[in-house]
Design a protein around this motif. Structure first.
Motif, PDB file in Angstrom:
ATOM      1  N   LEU A 146       0.842  -1.193   0.053  1.00  0.00           N
ATOM      2  CA  LEU A 146      -0.134  -0.042  -0.095  1.00  0.00           C
ATOM      3  C   LEU A 146       1.083   1.418   0.068  1.00  0.00           C
ATOM      4  O   LEU A 146       1.678   1.279   0.819  1.00  0.00           O
ATOM      5  N   ILE A 147       0.441   2.153  -1.049  1.00  0.00           N
ATOM      6  CA  ILE A 147       1.618   3.083  -1.291  1.00  0.00           C
ATOM      7  C   ILE A 147       0.735   4.525  -0.836  1.00  0.00           C
ATOM      8  O   ILE A 147      -0.233   4.731  -1.573  1.00  0.00           O
ATOM      9  N   SER A 148       1.258   5.547  -0.207  1.00  0.00           N
ATOM     10  CA  SER A 148       0.645   6.680   0.023  1.00  0.00           C
ATOM     11  C   SER A 148       1.140   7.681  -0.391  1.00  0.00           C
ATOM     12  O   SER A 148       2.369   7.924  -0.864  1.00  0.00           O
ATOM     13  N   ALA A 149       0.274   8.699  -1.126  1.00  0.00           N
ATOM     14  CA  ALA A 149       0.690  10.004  -1.868  1.00  0.00           C
ATOM     15  C   ALA A 149      -0.270  11.034  -1.536  1.00  0.00           C
ATOM     16  O   ALA A 149      -1.328  10.660  -0.988  1.00  0.00           O
ATOM     17  N   ALA A 161      -1.293  -1.660  -6.284  1.00  0.00           N
ATOM     18  CA  ALA A 161      -1.245  -1.995  -7.802  1.00  0.00           C
ATOM     19  C   ALA A 161      -0.787  -3.325  -7.722  1.00  0.00           C
ATOM     20  O   ALA A 161       0.004  -3.918  -7.072  1.00  0.00           O
ATOM     21  N   LYS A 162      -1.352  -4.007  -8.934  1.00  0.00           N
ATOM     22  CA  LYS A 162      -0.759  -5.313  -9.456  1.00  0.00           C
ATOM     23  C   LYS A 162       0.053  -5.244 -10.742  1.00  0.00           C
ATOM     24  O   LYS A 162      -0.969  -5.026 -11.900  1.00  0.00           O
ATOM     25  N   VAL A 163       0.896  -5.605 -10.932  1.00  0.00           N
ATOM     26  CA  VAL A 163       1.687  -5.572 -12.086  1.00  0.00           C
ATOM     27  C   VAL A 163       1.993  -7.086 -12.735  1.00  0.00           C
ATOM     28  O   VAL A 163       2.445  -7.916 -12.026  1.00  0.00           O
ATOM     29  N   THR A 164       1.604  -6.971 -13.846  1.00  0.00           N
ATOM     30  CA  THR A 164       1.943  -8.338 -14.777  1.00  0.00           C
ATOM     31  C   THR A 164       3.250  -8.196 -15.590  1.00  0.00           C
ATOM     32  O   THR A 164       3.056  -7.381 -16.367  1.00  0.00           O
ATOM     33  N   VAL A 165       4.017  -9.006 -15.103  1.00  0.00           N
ATOM     34  CA  VAL A 165       5.280  -8.964 -15.795  1.00  0.00           C
ATOM     35  C   VAL A 165       5.611 -10.407 -16.363  1.00  0.00           C
ATOM     36  O   VAL A 165       5.223 -11.424 -15.926  1.00  0.00           O
ATOM     37  N   ARG A 166       6.467 -10.383 -17.679  1.00  0.00           N
ATOM     38  CA  ARG A 166       6.916 -11.451 -18.300  1.00  0.00           C
ATOM     39  C   ARG A 166       8.604 -11.186 -18.090  1.00  0.00           C
ATOM     40  O   ARG A 166       9.173 -10.293 -18.638  1.00  0.00           O
ATOM     41  N   THR A 180      13.140  -3.410  -7.946  1.00  0.00           N
ATOM     42  CA  THR A 180      13.092  -2.239  -8.749  1.00  0.00           C
ATOM     43  C   THR A 180      11.739  -2.000  -9.305  1.00  0.00           C
ATOM     44  O   THR A 180      11.431  -0.742  -9.398  1.00  0.00           O
ATOM     45  N   ILE A 181      11.108  -2.866  -9.870  1.00  0.00           N
ATOM     46  CA  ILE A 181       9.638  -2.687 -10.421  1.00  0.00           C
ATOM     47  C   ILE A 181       8.819  -2.250  -9.323  1.00  0.00           C
ATOM     48  O   ILE A 181       8.090  -1.231  -9.845  1.00  0.00           O
ATOM     49  N   ILE A 182       8.742  -2.777  -8.133  1.00  0.00           N
ATOM     50  CA  ILE A 182       7.812  -2.136  -7.271  1.00  0.00           C
ATOM     51  C   ILE A 182       8.275  -0.793  -6.713  1.00  0.00           C
ATOM     52  O   ILE A 182       7.582   0.234  -6.649  1.00  0.00           O
ATOM     53  N   ALA A 183       9.478  -0.512  -6.622  1.00  0.00           N
ATOM     54  CA  ALA A 183      10.116   1.152  -6.315  1.00  0.00           C
ATOM     55  C   ALA A 183       9.609   2.012  -7.611  1.00  0.00           C
ATOM     56  O   ALA A 183       9.126   3.015  -7.099  1.00  0.00           O
ATOM     57  N   ARG A 184       9.719   1.416  -8.732  1.00  0.00           N
ATOM     58  CA  ARG A 184       9.476   2.228  -9.875  1.00  0.00           C
ATOM     59  C   ARG A 184       7.855   2.526  -9.771  1.00  0.00           C
ATOM     60  O   ARG A 184       7.366   3.631 -10.120  1.00  0.00           O
ATOM     61  N   ILE A 185       7.051   1.646  -9.680  1.00  0.00           N
ATOM     62  CA  ILE A 185       5.660   1.606  -9.445  1.00  0.00           C
ATOM     63  C   ILE A 185       5.234   2.558  -8.354  1.00  0.00           C
ATOM     64  O   ILE A 185       4.283   3.620  -8.516  1.00  0.00           O
ATOM     65  N   GLY A 217       7.889   3.933 -19.195  1.00  0.00           N
ATOM     66  CA  GLY A 217       8.640   2.737 -19.494  1.00  0.00           C
ATOM     67  C   GLY A 217       9.524   2.393 -18.315  1.00  0.00           C
ATOM     68  O   GLY A 217      10.824   2.223 -18.302  1.00  0.00           O
ATOM     69  N   LEU A 218       8.761   1.926 -17.328  1.00  0.00           N
ATOM     70  CA  LEU A 218       9.520   1.485 -16.117  1.00  0.00           C
ATOM     71  C   LEU A 218      10.509   0.253 -16.127  1.00  0.00           C
ATOM     72  O   LEU A 218      10.974  -0.178 -15.160  1.00  0.00           O
ATOM     73  N   ASP A 219      10.182  -0.582 -17.004  1.00  0.00           N
ATOM     74  CA  ASP A 219      10.757  -2.040 -17.346  1.00  0.00           C
ATOM     75  C   ASP A 219      12.225  -1.762 -17.957  1.00  0.00           C
ATOM     76  O   ASP A 219      12.751  -2.828 -18.100  1.00  0.00           O
ATOM     77  N   SER A 220      12.554  -0.454 -18.268  1.00  0.00           N
ATOM     78  CA  SER A 220      13.783  -0.456 -18.995  1.00  0.00           C
ATOM     79  C   SER A 220      15.007  -0.648 -17.964  1.00  0.00           C
ATOM     80  O   SER A 220      14.870  -0.267 -16.936  1.00  0.00           O
TER      81      SER A 220
END
Length: 338
Positions: A146-149, A161-166, A180-185, A217-220
């Motif tokens: 849970l991210i607060s803003a 958020a739920k991120v679907t990655v391959r 890193t994915i979680i931090a960027r999200i 483009g957070l997956d770069s």
């Protein structure tokens, strides 16, 4: 005599034959123990090209032959072209040969372009290459905490958020992981909510968060390819703006109280200085009054002041004192009637 000699010769011959048989048995046992003939037979009938010399060489190099031959048999049956040198080199480098072969078989079945060198590099990099191939076929869902803003109107918004990655096979070596994915999200959620004028706009259109994140483009540079970002939960939190204003008001009040206390202390000090100044002036008056009799005596001596003048002055002082007493009594009576 000859019979005894013949008997001794026969006994010695039997003993020699027995010793030779024991030695042969020991040599055969050591051979079968040192050379896994059963494994060679299995490989031969499986179509895997393994020679006895290769098996002996593995023993001499202190490599367990079964850890090389069994994955080779598996790869051969799956239609892969591998040799013992590749598998043994990867094993000696500290890799997991069986896992690499499983990954190659799975990649071949899924029509993923994966060669042995690439799979071995991924395995030696510390990643699970077989799991990576599975993620390439079946995408994985990463759930963020849970991210607060805080929006521009000061209202806190909490989102998950739920991120679907391959898995991206080409970037597995040297690519960033799930953290890193979680931090960027999280960074994207904070940026999107923080740039909104009010929290209601975020609640009305939560997919604006996922759209903003996907455009960045957070997956770069990561070992994954983001397929979709779904906002699983959005809640309204505290009124951060009001809390900050309240805290600021309390701070301003404390500052004002401190300044007022400073002014009060200054006024008290100034009052004390005035009291001291009054005392000094009274002392001067008393000192001056003490000089009056001396001056009058001096005037009598010089003849500047007569007796009648002195009595007239005393009468005036008595009259003034009487008038002051009457005035004080009148003021007291008026105050009592009020």
């Amino acid at each position: 005599m000859n019979n005894f000699q013949n008997n001794d010769f026969e006994v010695s011959s039997l003993i020699s034959i027995g010793i030779i048989i024991v030695i042969l048995i020991i040599l055969i046992s050591l051979f079968f123990r040192f050379v896994p003939v059963g494994l060679w037979v299995t490989a031969y009938f499986s179509g895997a090209k393994v020679s006895i010399g290769n098996l002996v060489g593995m023993r001499l190099r202190r490599v367990q032959p079964s850890e090389i031959v069994r994955p080779l048999i598996k790869a051969t049956k799956a239609g892969l072209t591998l040799d013992t040198n590749q598998l043994e080199a990867h094993h000696l480098a500290g890799g997991n040969v069986n896992l690499v072969v499983d990954a190659l078989i799975a990649a071949q079945r899924a029509n993923i372009d994966l060669v042995f060198e690439q799979a071995a590099a991924i395995d030696l990099a510390g990643r699970n290459v077989f799991e990576a191939v599975q993620f390439s076929v079946n995408p994985k869902v990463i759930e963020t905490p849970l991210i607060s803003a805080v929006a521009m109107n000061g209202i806190e918004v909490r989102a998950k958020a739920k991120v679907t990655v391959r898995a991206n096979i080409e970037r597995l070596v040297g690519g960033a992981g799930e953290e890193t994915i979680i931090a960027r999200i999280g960074e994207g959620i904070v940026t999107t909510v923080g740039s909104s004028e009010s929290h209601s706009k975020v609640l009305e259109n939560p997919d604006s968060i996922s759209q903003t994140i996907l455009r960045k483009g957070l997956d770069s540079g990561t070992a994954f390819e983001i397929l979709s970002i779904d906002i699983a939960d959005v809640d309204v939190g505290r009124n951060i703006g009001a809390k900050l204003q309240a805290d600021q008001a309390i701070a301003d009040k404390n500052v004002a109280q401190a300044k007022a206390e400073e002014r009060r202390a200054f006024a008290v000090a100034e009052e004390q200085e005035m009291v001291a100044e009054v005392q000094r002036m009274r002392a001067r008056v008393v000192e001056a009054e003490a000089e009056v009799p001396l001056a009058m005596a001096e005037a009598f001596k010089k003849g500047n002041l007569g007796v009648m003048d002195y009595y007239n002055m005393k009468n005036i002082e008595s009259d003034t004192s009487m008038r002051d007493s009457i005035a004080k009594g009148t003021n007291s009576s008026e105050e009592g009637r009020e």
